[in-house]
Scaffold this motif. Sequence first.
Motif, PDB file in Angstrom:
ATOM      1  N   LYS A 120      45.160  73.379  22.207  1.00  9.42           N
ATOM      2  CA  LYS A 120      43.985  72.164  22.117  1.00  9.42           C
ATOM      3  C   LYS A 120      42.723  73.405  23.629  1.00  9.42           C
ATOM      4  CE  LYS A 120      44.882  67.826  20.055  1.00  9.42           C
ATOM      5  NZ  LYS A 120      43.655  68.450  19.725  1.00  9.42           N
ATOM      6  N   ILE A 121      41.911  73.533  24.004  1.00  2.50           N
ATOM      7  CA  ILE A 121      40.923  74.303  24.750  1.00  2.50           C
ATOM      8  C   ILE A 121      40.156  73.272  25.361  1.00  2.50           C
ATOM      9  CG2 ILE A 121      39.563  75.859  25.677  1.00  2.50           C
ATOM     10  CD1 ILE A 121      40.568  77.104  23.185  1.00  2.50           C
ATOM     11  N   ILE A 122      40.339  72.825  26.293  1.00  2.22           N
ATOM     12  CA  ILE A 122      39.578  72.079  27.778  1.00  2.22           C
ATOM     13  C   ILE A 122      38.677  72.769  28.542  1.00  2.22           C
ATOM     14  CG2 ILE A 122      39.723  70.050  29.032  1.00  2.22           C
ATOM     15  CD1 ILE A 122      41.704  69.755  26.243  1.00  2.22           C
ATOM     16  N   ALA A 123      37.694  72.054  27.932  1.00  2.00           N
ATOM     17  CA  ALA A 123      36.559  73.625  28.533  1.00  2.00           C
ATOM     18  C   ALA A 123      35.918  72.329  29.379  1.00  2.00           C
ATOM     19  CB  ALA A 123      35.109  73.578  27.450  1.00  2.00           C
ATOM     20  N   VAL A 124      35.108  73.057  30.834  1.00  2.00           N
ATOM     21  CA  VAL A 124      33.749  72.125  31.744  1.00  2.00           C
ATOM     22  C   VAL A 124      32.983  73.011  31.269  1.00  2.00           C
ATOM     23  CG1 VAL A 124      33.756  71.744  34.194  1.00  2.00           C
ATOM     24  CG2 VAL A 124      36.218  71.977  33.092  1.00  2.00           C
ATOM     25  N   LEU A 125      31.783  71.671  31.237  1.00  2.00           N
ATOM     26  CA  LEU A 125      30.829  72.469  30.520  1.00  2.00           C
ATOM     27  C   LEU A 125      29.930  71.200  31.226  1.00  2.00           C
ATOM     28  CD1 LEU A 125      31.490  71.478  26.092  1.00  2.00           C
ATOM     29  CD2 LEU A 125      31.328  73.791  27.899  1.00  2.00           C
ATOM     30  N   LYS A 165      40.945  62.956  25.682  1.00  2.00           N
ATOM     31  CA  LYS A 165      39.468  63.624  26.592  1.00  2.00           C
ATOM     32  C   LYS A 165      39.105  62.507  27.689  1.00  2.00           C
ATOM     33  CE  LYS A 165      34.861  63.682  25.619  1.00  2.00           C
ATOM     34  NZ  LYS A 165      33.742  63.844  24.576  1.00  2.00           N
ATOM     35  N   ARG A 166      39.041  62.689  29.095  1.00  2.00           N
ATOM     36  CA  ARG A 166      38.662  62.502  30.103  1.00  2.00           C
ATOM     37  C   ARG A 166      37.748  63.188  31.081  1.00  2.00           C
ATOM     38  NH1 ARG A 166      43.562  64.621  33.570  1.00  2.00           N
ATOM     39  NH2 ARG A 166      42.943  66.021  33.218  1.00  2.00           N
ATOM     40  N   GLY A 167      36.758  62.349  31.789  1.00  2.05           N
ATOM     41  CA  GLY A 167      35.667  63.248  32.745  1.00  2.05           C
ATOM     42  C   GLY A 167      36.061  64.328  33.438  1.00  2.05           C
ATOM     43  N   ALA A 168      34.881  64.444  33.528  1.00  2.00           N
ATOM     44  CA  ALA A 168      35.644  65.819  35.008  1.00  2.00           C
ATOM     45  C   ALA A 168      35.135  65.378  36.558  1.00  2.00           C
ATOM     46  CB  ALA A 168      34.777  67.039  34.890  1.00  2.00           C
ATOM     47  N   ALA A 216      23.688  74.936  25.414  1.00  2.00           N
ATOM     48  CA  ALA A 216      22.233  73.727  27.327  1.00  2.00           C
ATOM     49  C   ALA A 216      23.561  73.458  27.814  1.00  2.00           C
ATOM     50  CB  ALA A 216      21.634  72.148  26.257  1.00  2.00           C
ATOM     51  N   GLU A 217      24.563  74.341  27.533  1.00  2.00           N
ATOM     52  CA  GLU A 217      25.478  74.241  28.221  1.00  2.00           C
ATOM     53  C   GLU A 217      25.677  75.199  28.827  1.00  2.00           C
ATOM     54  OE1 GLU A 217      27.541  69.642  27.883  1.00  2.00           O
ATOM     55  OE2 GLU A 217      28.050  71.478  25.959  1.00  2.00           O
ATOM     56  N   ARG A 218      26.656  75.028  30.194  1.00  2.00           N
ATOM     57  CA  ARG A 218      27.412  76.629  30.784  1.00  2.00           C
ATOM     58  C   ARG A 218      29.050  76.206  30.686  1.00  2.00           C
ATOM     59  NH1 ARG A 218      29.456  77.539  36.027  1.00  2.00           N
ATOM     60  NH2 ARG A 218      28.305  75.527  36.526  1.00  2.00           N
ATOM     61  N   LEU A 219      29.764  76.954  30.231  1.00  2.00           N
ATOM     62  CA  LEU A 219      31.485  77.374  30.181  1.00  2.00           C
ATOM     63  C   LEU A 219      31.644  77.545  31.705  1.00  2.00           C
ATOM     64  CD1 LEU A 219      33.754  76.604  28.886  1.00  2.00           C
ATOM     65  CD2 LEU A 219      33.805  79.323  28.523  1.00  2.00           C
ATOM     66  N   ALA A 220      31.547  76.198  32.808  1.00  4.59           N
ATOM     67  CA  ALA A 220      32.390  76.552  33.899  1.00  4.59           C
ATOM     68  C   ALA A 220      33.960  77.226  34.541  1.00  4.59           C
ATOM     69  CB  ALA A 220      31.966  75.488  34.557  1.00  4.59           C
ATOM     70  N   ALA A 221      35.006  76.325  32.512  1.00  6.60           N
ATOM     71  CA  ALA A 221      35.875  77.007  33.260  1.00  6.60           C
ATOM     72  C   ALA A 221      36.866  76.474  31.726  1.00  6.60           C
ATOM     73  CB  ALA A 221      37.033  76.464  34.254  1.00  6.60           C
TER      74      ALA A 221
END
Length: 69
Positions: free
Chosen positions: A3-8, A66-69, A51-56
Amino acid sequence: MIKIIAVLCNLASPKNCHEQIVTTSDFADISMQSCLMGAPQLADWMKQHPAERLAAWRCVLGSQDKRGA
C-alpha cells in the motif's frame, strides 16, 4: 499487497496536509522497490487530484489504517 500512503497538502492551504491511502487496482502488481522509487502509477494518480500536492509517501506491506497527518 503493498500500500502507498501519501501525504497530500492542499494547494490553496499548504499547511493543510493529510495522509491518504492511494493504492488502487493500478497498484496491484507494484513491487516494494518500484514503490520506494516513486511508482509511475503515483504520478498518474496525482494528475487526477490537481488541487493537492504530494509532500511525501511511504510504502507498507499488508493493511494500514487511514489516519490524519
